[in-house]
Design an enzyme around this catalytic site. Structure first.
Site, PDB file in Angstrom:
ATOM      1  N   ARG A 238       0.893  -0.931   0.085  1.00  0.00           N
ATOM      2  CA  ARG A 238      -0.231  -0.297  -0.146  1.00  0.00           C
ATOM      3  C   ARG A 238       1.311   1.081   0.091  1.00  0.00           C
ATOM      4  O   ARG A 238       1.919   0.873   0.552  1.00  0.00           O
ATOM      5  CB  ARG A 238      -0.669   0.282   0.607  1.00  0.00           C
ATOM      6  CG  ARG A 238      -1.807  -1.175   0.767  1.00  0.00           C
ATOM      7  CD  ARG A 238      -2.960  -0.837  -0.005  1.00  0.00           C
ATOM      8  NE  ARG A 238      -4.199  -0.976  -0.044  1.00  0.00           N
ATOM      9  CZ  ARG A 238      -4.301  -2.938  -0.344  1.00  0.00           C
ATOM     10  NH1 ARG A 238      -3.239  -2.754  -1.483  1.00  0.00           N
ATOM     11  NH2 ARG A 238      -5.523  -3.634  -0.375  1.00  0.00           N
ATOM     12  N   GLU A 267      -3.258   7.718  -4.903  1.00  0.00           N
ATOM     13  CA  GLU A 267      -3.033   6.734  -6.630  1.00  0.00           C
ATOM     14  C   GLU A 267      -4.408   7.435  -6.549  1.00  0.00           C
ATOM     15  O   GLU A 267      -5.496   7.699  -6.447  1.00  0.00           O
ATOM     16  CB  GLU A 267      -3.522   5.503  -6.123  1.00  0.00           C
ATOM     17  CG  GLU A 267      -2.603   4.266  -5.365  1.00  0.00           C
ATOM     18  CD  GLU A 267      -2.731   2.880  -5.547  1.00  0.00           C
ATOM     19  OE1 GLU A 267      -3.350   2.325  -5.568  1.00  0.00           O
ATOM     20  OE2 GLU A 267      -1.585   2.112  -4.603  1.00  0.00           O
ATOM     21  N   HIS A 286      -0.349  -0.220 -10.185  1.00  0.00           N
ATOM     22  CA  HIS A 286      -1.107  -1.060  -8.756  1.00  0.00           C
ATOM     23  C   HIS A 286      -1.804  -2.448  -9.400  1.00  0.00           C
ATOM     24  O   HIS A 286      -3.221  -2.018  -9.535  1.00  0.00           O
ATOM     25  CB  HIS A 286      -2.421  -0.416  -7.710  1.00  0.00           C
ATOM     26  CG  HIS A 286      -2.835  -1.352  -6.642  1.00  0.00           C
ATOM     27  ND1 HIS A 286      -2.817  -0.445  -5.801  1.00  0.00           N
ATOM     28  CD2 HIS A 286      -2.738  -1.632  -6.348  1.00  0.00           C
ATOM     29  CE1 HIS A 286      -3.505  -1.185  -4.715  1.00  0.00           C
ATOM     30  NE2 HIS A 286      -3.426  -2.113  -5.091  1.00  0.00           N
TER      31      HIS A 286
HETATM   32  C1  DGY Z   1      -5.535  -6.503  -2.962  1.00  0.00           C
HETATM   33  O1  DGY Z   1      -5.966  -7.253  -3.762  1.00  0.00           O
HETATM   34  O2  DGY Z   1      -5.515  -5.587  -1.835  1.00  0.00           O
HETATM   35  C2  DGY Z   1      -4.547  -5.250  -4.260  1.00  0.00           C
HETATM   36  O3  DGY Z   1      -3.444  -4.747  -3.926  1.00  0.00           O
HETATM   37  C3  DGY Z   1      -6.004  -4.467  -4.847  1.00  0.00           C
HETATM   38  O4  DGY Z   1      -6.384  -3.471  -3.821  1.00  0.00           O
END
Ligand code: DGY
Length: 335
Positions: A238, A267, A286
């Site tokens: 994250r 993001e 991402h």
């Molecule tokens: C997750 O599955 O947490 C990925 O990072 C997509 O948000």
């Protein structure tokens, strides 16, 4: 007829699974995020929510939608969920663990190698017409053979990353976790270290922890200063786990060597972010779980959890199982 809200277009197979429960499915298809107010009002005439994207499942949402039989996230991360509030309003919530571990680790590995060989930047030089004559001392990256990979959060995704790095480059694995990973220690010779040792000893440091109050902003000026000057920082977990301004300074001052990010803060990342122009930096939007196979598995897993919620049964990937104990004792006290 029960109605289920799905906040993004997802696999048809997953939608069919829900519809087969004699259920009407509303798929929100606009190309923008729902506001909190819109999400709350849409949920009023739905009994379950399959949440895809950055919806905040917080106190405000949960108090206004306490009628929901269940919420299935189509993600492994659940940092946008207020678990305490979900328990108070007795709403089970599920996520999609395991099915994305390999795909997500692939992206961490891809970034590690791409940063080490400056791949994204080199691609841009060709586009700019800068592929000039051969200079043996230019465009040099780093090798990964025999280097040390430090993993913060040696869980499912971290473990896949460690396996790949060990198999491809014989990298030594060190890790820091809340608890010891005895399987990784036995199978990969992974060594448990303190967070400070992880910073000081890693040639590549890859982040695989959840975003929590403890991990928010963990990679700041202080942390980057503890790292090796040849270190490559990889974050596929994250964006809020690293401080982006401090990361930029650490790269500009050569406090660390390079960085690979699949997650940014915020993001989407602004297109004029200076990190995008740096030689030893590779950034992706991402896409950790973005393969056809993995997204299909995630959608099906989320849909199966919704089906269980609709039947009042235990969602298999529930993240707050305590809610079922509360519901059970409630039923008992009425009987
Ligand atoms: C997750 O599955 O947490 C990925 O990072 C997509 O948000």
């Amino acid at each position: 007829m029960d109605r289920v809200l799905v906040t993004r277009k997802i696999s048809e197979n997953a939608l069919t699974l829900i519809r087969d429960q004699d259920c009407e499915v509303t798929v929100y298809t606009e190309q923008r995020d729902l506001s909190q107010h819109e999400l709350i009002s849409l949920c009023q005439n739905h009994v379950a929510l399959l949440s895809v994207g950055p919806n905040k499942i917080d106190e405000q949402f949960l108090s206004a939608c306490s009628h929901l039989k269940g919420i299935a996230l189509m993600s492994v991360g659940y940092d946008r969920v207020d678990i305490g509030a979900a328990n108070r309003y007795k709403i089970p919530i599920s996520n999609t663990p395991d099915v994305l571990s390999e795909a997500a680790a692939d992206v961490a590995f891809l970034l590690m190698l791409s940063v080490a060989r400056k791949a994204f930047y080199m691609h841009k030089t060709i586009e700019r017409g800068e592929w000039g004559f051969f200079e043996p001392t230019k465009n040099l990256g780093q090798e990964l053979y025999g280097k040390t990979l430090g993993i913060l959060g040696l869980g499912r995704i971290g473990m896949e990353m460690a396996k790949k790095a060990k198999a491809a480059y014989g990298m030594s694995i060190i890790y820091h976790n809340r608890s010891r990973n005895t399987k990784a220690e036995a199978d990969l010779g992974a060594a448990y270290v303190t967070f400070d040792e992880l910073l000081m000893k890693s040639d590549v440091l890859s982040v695989h922890v959840n975003l929590t109050d403890e991990t928010r902003g963990l990679f700041n000026e202080e942390a980057f200063k503890r790292m090796k000057p040849n270190a490559i920082f990889i974050n596929t977990a994250r964006g809020a786990i690293h401080n982006e301004a401090h990361l930029l300074t650490a790269l500009q001052n050569r406090t660390i060597w390079g960085a690979g990010l699949d997650v940014t803060n915020p993001e989407p990342m602004a297109k004029d972010n200076p990190l995008l122009q740096m030689e030893n930096v590779c950034i992706l939007p991402h896409i950790g779980s973005a393969t056809e196979e993995t997204r299909e598995k995630m959608a099906l897993m989320a849909a199966r959890n919704i089906v269980k919620a609709l039947k009042g049964e235990h969602m298999p990937q529930v993240i707050n199982p305590e809610v079922y104990h509360a519901l059970k004792s409630e039923i008992k006290s009425y009987s």
